[in-house]
Design a protein around this motif. Structure first.
Motif, PDB file in Angstrom:
ATOM      1  N   PRO A 175      28.615  31.534  30.229  1.00  0.00           N
ATOM      2  CA  PRO A 175      29.510  32.030  31.279  1.00  0.00           C
ATOM      3  C   PRO A 175      30.062  33.419  30.977  1.00  0.00           C
ATOM      4  O   PRO A 175      30.342  34.191  31.879  1.00  0.00           O
ATOM      5  CB  PRO A 175      30.634  30.986  31.307  1.00  0.00           C
ATOM      6  CG  PRO A 175      30.599  30.327  29.968  1.00  0.00           C
ATOM      7  CD  PRO A 175      29.176  30.387  29.505  1.00  0.00           C
ATOM      8  N   ARG A 176      30.221  33.737  29.703  1.00  0.00           N
ATOM      9  CA  ARG A 176      30.783  35.050  29.353  1.00  0.00           C
ATOM     10  C   ARG A 176      30.092  35.636  28.129  1.00  0.00           C
ATOM     11  O   ARG A 176      30.733  36.082  27.178  1.00  0.00           O
ATOM     12  CB  ARG A 176      32.274  34.921  29.049  1.00  0.00           C
ATOM     13  CG  ARG A 176      33.110  34.611  30.248  1.00  0.00           C
ATOM     14  CD  ARG A 176      34.524  35.163  30.129  1.00  0.00           C
ATOM     15  NE  ARG A 176      35.211  35.007  31.390  1.00  0.00           N
ATOM     16  CZ  ARG A 176      36.107  34.057  31.636  1.00  0.00           C
ATOM     17  NH1 ARG A 176      36.442  33.209  30.713  1.00  0.00           N
ATOM     18  NH2 ARG A 176      36.671  33.976  32.822  1.00  0.00           N
ATOM     19  N   PRO A 179      30.645  25.628  31.179  1.00  0.00           N
ATOM     20  CA  PRO A 179      30.915  25.281  32.581  1.00  0.00           C
ATOM     21  C   PRO A 179      29.649  25.163  33.434  1.00  0.00           C
ATOM     22  O   PRO A 179      29.599  24.318  34.327  1.00  0.00           O
ATOM     23  CB  PRO A 179      31.815  26.422  33.068  1.00  0.00           C
ATOM     24  CG  PRO A 179      31.700  27.509  32.055  1.00  0.00           C
ATOM     25  CD  PRO A 179      31.350  26.856  30.769  1.00  0.00           C
ATOM     26  N   HIS A 180      28.617  25.974  33.143  1.00  0.00           N
ATOM     27  CA  HIS A 180      27.389  25.821  33.932  1.00  0.00           C
ATOM     28  C   HIS A 180      26.764  24.441  33.736  1.00  0.00           C
ATOM     29  O   HIS A 180      25.996  23.972  34.569  1.00  0.00           O
ATOM     30  CB  HIS A 180      26.367  26.902  33.564  1.00  0.00           C
ATOM     31  CG  HIS A 180      26.708  28.258  34.114  1.00  0.00           C
ATOM     32  ND1 HIS A 180      26.794  28.513  35.462  1.00  0.00           N
ATOM     33  CD2 HIS A 180      27.002  29.429  33.505  1.00  0.00           C
ATOM     34  CE1 HIS A 180      27.121  29.787  35.656  1.00  0.00           C
ATOM     35  NE2 HIS A 180      27.256  30.368  34.473  1.00  0.00           N
ATOM     36  N   GLU A 189      35.609  24.310  30.541  1.00  0.00           N
ATOM     37  CA  GLU A 189      35.643  25.506  31.395  1.00  0.00           C
ATOM     38  C   GLU A 189      35.675  26.796  30.585  1.00  0.00           C
ATOM     39  O   GLU A 189      35.146  27.814  31.002  1.00  0.00           O
ATOM     40  CB  GLU A 189      36.914  25.476  32.257  1.00  0.00           C
ATOM     41  CG  GLU A 189      36.778  24.820  33.597  1.00  0.00           C
ATOM     42  CD  GLU A 189      38.038  25.058  34.424  1.00  0.00           C
ATOM     43  OE1 GLU A 189      38.031  25.953  35.259  1.00  0.00           O
ATOM     44  OE2 GLU A 189      39.029  24.340  34.206  1.00  0.00           O
ATOM     45  N   THR A 190      36.356  26.745  29.429  1.00  0.00           N
ATOM     46  CA  THR A 190      36.520  27.964  28.631  1.00  0.00           C
ATOM     47  C   THR A 190      36.157  27.678  27.178  1.00  0.00           C
ATOM     48  O   THR A 190      36.162  26.515  26.748  1.00  0.00           O
ATOM     49  CB  THR A 190      37.994  28.432  28.649  1.00  0.00           C
ATOM     50  OG1 THR A 190      38.802  27.374  28.107  1.00  0.00           O
ATOM     51  CG2 THR A 190      38.462  28.758  30.055  1.00  0.00           C
ATOM     52  N   PRO A 231      25.073  34.154  39.287  1.00  0.00           N
ATOM     53  CA  PRO A 231      25.653  32.903  38.783  1.00  0.00           C
ATOM     54  C   PRO A 231      26.966  33.122  38.040  1.00  0.00           C
ATOM     55  O   PRO A 231      27.767  32.199  37.935  1.00  0.00           O
ATOM     56  CB  PRO A 231      24.579  32.342  37.851  1.00  0.00           C
ATOM     57  CG  PRO A 231      23.627  33.452  37.602  1.00  0.00           C
ATOM     58  CD  PRO A 231      23.727  34.399  38.743  1.00  0.00           C
ATOM     59  N   ASN A 232      27.169  34.318  37.518  1.00  0.00           N
ATOM     60  CA  ASN A 232      28.429  34.573  36.820  1.00  0.00           C
ATOM     61  C   ASN A 232      29.399  35.395  37.668  1.00  0.00           C
ATOM     62  O   ASN A 232      30.390  35.904  37.142  1.00  0.00           O
ATOM     63  CB  ASN A 232      28.166  35.242  35.465  1.00  0.00           C
ATOM     64  CG  ASN A 232      27.753  34.214  34.424  1.00  0.00           C
ATOM     65  OD1 ASN A 232      28.001  33.014  34.600  1.00  0.00           O
ATOM     66  ND2 ASN A 232      27.109  34.651  33.368  1.00  0.00           N
ATOM     67  N   ASP A 233      29.104  35.516  38.959  1.00  0.00           N
ATOM     68  CA  ASP A 233      30.030  36.179  39.883  1.00  0.00           C
ATOM     69  C   ASP A 233      30.438  37.561  39.348  1.00  0.00           C
ATOM     70  O   ASP A 233      31.605  37.940  39.399  1.00  0.00           O
ATOM     71  CB  ASP A 233      31.279  35.275  40.064  1.00  0.00           C
ATOM     72  CG  ASP A 233      32.048  35.590  41.341  1.00  0.00           C
ATOM     73  OD1 ASP A 233      31.570  36.416  42.136  1.00  0.00           O
ATOM     74  OD2 ASP A 233      33.136  35.023  41.523  1.00  0.00           O
TER      75      ASP A 233
END
Ligand code: SF4
Ligand code: SF4
Lengths: 176, 672
Positions: free
Chosen positions: B410-411, B539-540, B583-584, B311-313
């Protein structure tokens, strides 16, 4: 991996994007459009920003960019990028009555670049279903190096090198 | 429907506590410091529960509403999107009532910290467990079985001889019961910790449990006890069996696990099994050695399937390419961003245990994870509200930022810690619950301190508060509601519309669920929207596929009544959105600072809020916000230090001063 979602969990419905097999397709879609817009996302790196600027200058396409990328544009002396986050621009492109960045009305073609895969996947999905334009829907193009099934047209999954070739190809054909 | 699931948690919890402690047990969430024990319940239902028994009546109401909501889910019930949205709002509101019931019941019966700004510290992180002792791992959201484990240890003079450690909200709640218990981490720590082999017994109650956890437990030879009838894992019901027989079967390996629906019996069996099996197991896990990691990495064919499933590529194939040459640094670097979902492993045609490889490469780092966190304090005191209610409504405390929800970041969790610290430093009030409250603790500064050690636990400017588990979220809603009650003397009983109007127009609170993508987070967010509190997700969170977005350029959308005169007055888009995906983390931070602005801000308060918003906007985006003119009402709103720059901007926009009303959306509240 043509025509396959880059992230395998993001399974599309039956209507999938046409794969852009030749950069001329993008150039001709842009030339045929009366009101195109370029939408830039939060993952845009320097190459994407440079490309967006070139594209904008080549054919005068206005740019809506996620605000976190705004600085990258202004650092390059490009002042015409309009700040809208992914969800904000998505909502406006959906609305047939939106006045556009310049007050002259909606767009008929939206190009997407510089997004996290699942972010533009979802925004494009929303537009595919709800962005009415007359009897049809907004045409969308994904220019990221991943296949985006919910766009009208999308590049396939590409290596960085192949992606750059394609992008440069679009620019060349636009300048002709 | 998600709310229905959680309502069931509340029903079971209350039933258990009534049975164990009696219907007459008084509700007490804050001793004398809290007059309104259950503000959400009182606001929605008009009821002021005094005892555990009184909660049953409110639960009946919740059940009735949920039954109606379920009937609304039938085919043909939504001719318009508003049909759907109104039900979401209603379900979210009922959910807040249900959660408040659960937390009030467990605080009252178990004696969790009662609105305590000085709630004790406990430890969090992989490295906090003493692996020389038997270890019981508890996972889930319904704490009675874990409580009975601790009780059994105390009653049998075994306390201190066995480690009790938790993951997810049961971890929060067991440390609220006994600060000697420990927290391993958020939901995403489940597999890496189990595969380490450290747990000797795994006890699950309900929610946020990996569905295949019993198989993972079997791989490390740790008996598995399911303790909820809603989550039985296919295990035989041993509730009425003799504990000796269950212990014997689990220790000998004759049975991999047992379903035990009696928390007392879970307590006894878990402790006895852990003590008997620990010496035999010797913590044997399945994380590969360094050499094995290299060997596994050599089998990778670079097919990219893992990356495409992640999911986080995450760049797994690239990391494995390096690992195959003996350099594990790139694999280790994935640890922070990996949410432990193990989709990569399911996708790999070579059967490479990728998550285990990542965990193994980060082994030293995991073992050194050792942080301090305040245990969940529960409610906000009335005296705290008295102190800050005015400054919040006037805007002088720039806002309340609530970091809530799951760990689908996401991070990495570090972003939650960064967001929290940014706003604490700026004198906002930062409150947190659930996995977000844990992630915030898992970062240290140069002096080795976590955010909970650096900032006080009071509900005041610059405070950082661990409120508790997911069911503690209504204390955050409750704080907003109590501002209306205590500061503005508004009536609460069954007066939802008026109070939501008050919160929307006056209380600068924003929720942030940075790792949101669970049903629970969605439900909690819906409860906040209805009360007038905007929520930002990571973002998810876009995967919910619905947002509640305002349009700042549509002037007609941003009028309120001036309660003094009845005039319609433009107040600008404040707050612009009710549900927003960023997004961030930078986008989230700028949006938090924007969404705390409210029509009622005084000029002084607005100037403070504008200072933070503009400052963050300039730092991250490099310029003034292009919609700044919509948020400046009077010249006095303009931060002094930025006056010239802003006046020039306003002149270019043709800005004119406008009045500041006493704002309301409700015609009936017009006095003039
Ligand atoms: S376990 Fe980690 S690396 Fe594997 S798919 Fe999930 S997030 Fe990605
Ligand atoms: S799926 Fe397995 S074989 Fe394929 S790239 Fe990933 S680790 Fe290598």
């Amino acid at each position: 991996m043509r025509g396959e979602s880059w992230q395998t969990a993001e399974i599309p419905g039956p209507k999938k994007a046409h794969v852009i097999t030749d950069p001329r397709i993008v150039a001709s879609l842009i030339k045929r459009s009366s009101r195109p817009i370029l939408v830039v996302g939060g993952e845009a790196d320097e190459a994407v920003v440079n490309y967006a600027i070139e594209l904008s200058k080549a054919v005068g396409i206005p740019i809506a960019t996620t605000p976190s990328t705004l600085k990258a544009f202004s650092d390059k002396g490009f002042k015409e990028a309009h700040p809208f986050s992914a969800v904000e621009i998505g909502e406006r492109l959906r609305d047939p009555d939106w006045e556009g960045l310049d007050g002259s009305g909606q767009y008929d073609l939206a190009l997407f670049i510089g997004f996290k895969y699942y972010v533009s996947w979802l925004i494009l999905s929303g537009l595919k279903h709800f962005a009415k334009r007359g009897d049809g829907y907004l045409t969308t193009i994904s220019l990221d190096p991943y296949y985006q099934p919910h766009a009208s047209w999308s590049l396939p999954n590409l290596t960085r090198e192949r992606w750059e070739e394609n992008i440069n190809g679009v620019l060349q054909h636009l300048r002709r | 429907m998600r709310q229905d699931d959680r309502d069931q948690v509340e029903i079971l919890l209350v039933e258990h506590l009534v049975e164990k402690y009696g219907r007459e047990t008084p509700i007490n969430v804050g001793e004398d410091a809290v007059e309104i024990d259950m503000p959400v319940t009182t606001l929605v239902t008009g009821v002021k529960p005094k005892t555990l028994g009184d909660l049953e009546m409110v639960l009946d109401y919740c059940e009735e509403q949920l039954t109606h909501l379920l009937s609304c889910c039938h085919t043909g019930m939504e001719g318009n999107n508003l049909d759907f949205e109104s039900k979401v709002f209603h379900a979210g509101m009922i959910d807040q009532v249900g959660m408040e019931i659960a937390d009030a019941a467990q605080i009252s019966a178990y004696g969790f910290p009662r609105a305590d700004p000085e709630a004790p510290f406990t430890e969090i992180g992989w490295g906090v467990v003493d692996t020389s002792k038997p270890v019981i791992l508890v996972i889930g959201h319904n704490v009675p079985p874990a409580v009975e484990i601790v009780n059994y240890l105390i009653d049998h003079q075994l306390y201190g001889q066995v480690e009790v450690a938790g993951i997810c909200c049961t971890a929060h709640d067991i440390t609220r019961y006994n600060a000697g218990a420990k927290i391993i981490g958020p939901i995403s720590w489940q597999l890496r910790f189990v595969r380490s082999g450290i747990p000797d017994v795994i006890v699950v109650d309900e929610q946020c449990i990996r569905t295949n956890l019993i198989m993972e437990a079997m791989k490390i030879g740790a008996p598995f006890i399911a303790a909820s009838e809603k989550c039985c894992h296919g295990l035989p019901d041993r509730t009425h069996d003799d504990p000796d027989a269950i212990v014997e079967d689990l220790v000998s390996g004759k049975a991999p696990g047992a379903l035990i629906l009696d928390p007392d019996k879970v307590g006894e069996v878990a402790v006895r099994v852990a003590m008997e099996i620990a010496p035999k197991r010797r913590k044997s896990g399945i994380l590969p050695s360094r050499e094995e990691v290299v060997e596994w990495a050599k089998r990778c064919r670079r097919c990219l399937e893992c990356r495409r499933a992640c999911p986080n590529d995450l760049p797994i194939p690239e990391a494995l390419e390096k690992a195959a040459k003996g350099d594990l640094s790139a694999l280790e670097a994935l640890y922070e961003d990996c949410i432990g979902c193990v989709r990569c492993e399911s996708a790999c045609p070579q059967g490479i245990p990728i998550h285990s490889l990542i965990a193994s490469a980060a082994r030293e780092r995991m073992a050194s994870e050792r942080f301090k966190i305040r245990v969940g304090r529960g409610a906000v005191q009335d005296v705290e509200i008295r102190r800050v209610g005015g400054p919040i409504v006037l805007g002088e405390i720039p806002g309340v930022v609530a970091l809530v929800g799951c760990a689908n970041y996401p991070r990495g969790g570090i972003e939650v810690a960064e967001i929290a610290e940014e706003f604490a430093r700026r004198n906002y009030i930062v409150v947190a619950t659930g996995c977000a409250a844990m992630s915030m603790a898992m970062v240290k500064d140069e002096e080795g301190q976590t955010i909970y050690e650096k900032y006080p636990g009071v509900f005041d400017a610059g405070g950082v508060l661990n409120i508790g588990s997911c069911v503690s979220n209504p204390h955050i809603a409750g704080a907003a509601i109590k501002i209306a009650r205590i500061f503005a003397k508004r009536n609460l009983r069954a007066n939802y519309e008026e109070i939501a109007d008050y919160v929307l127009n006056r209380v600068g609170a924003v929720g942030v669920a940075w790792g949101a993508m669970s049903q629970k987070a969605a439900s909690i967010a819906s409860g906040f929207w209805r009360l007038g509190v905007p929520v930002i997700v990571g973002p998810h969170g876009l995967k919910y596929r619905r947002m509640l977005l305002g349009r700042r350029e549509r002037e007609e959308d941003w009028y309120v009544y001036d309660a003094r005169t009845g005039e319609r007055v433009y107040v600008g888009p404040a707050p612009e959105h009710l549900f927003y995906a960023a997004e961030t983390k930078e986008e989230a931070m700028v949006m938090i600072a924007k969404l705390v602005m409210r029509p009622s801000d005084t000029t002084k308060g607005r100037a403070i809020k504008l200072t933070h918003w503009i400052d963050l906007h300039k730092r991250f985006y490099g310029c003034l916000p292009d919609d700044l003119h919509l948020y400046v009402r009077r010249k006095a709103d303009i931060p002094i230090t930025m006056r010239d720059e802003i006046m020039k901007f306003l002149e270019e926009k043709g800005w004119q001063e406008r009045p500041i009303p006493d704002p309301t959306l409700l015609k009936r509240l017009i006095r003039g």
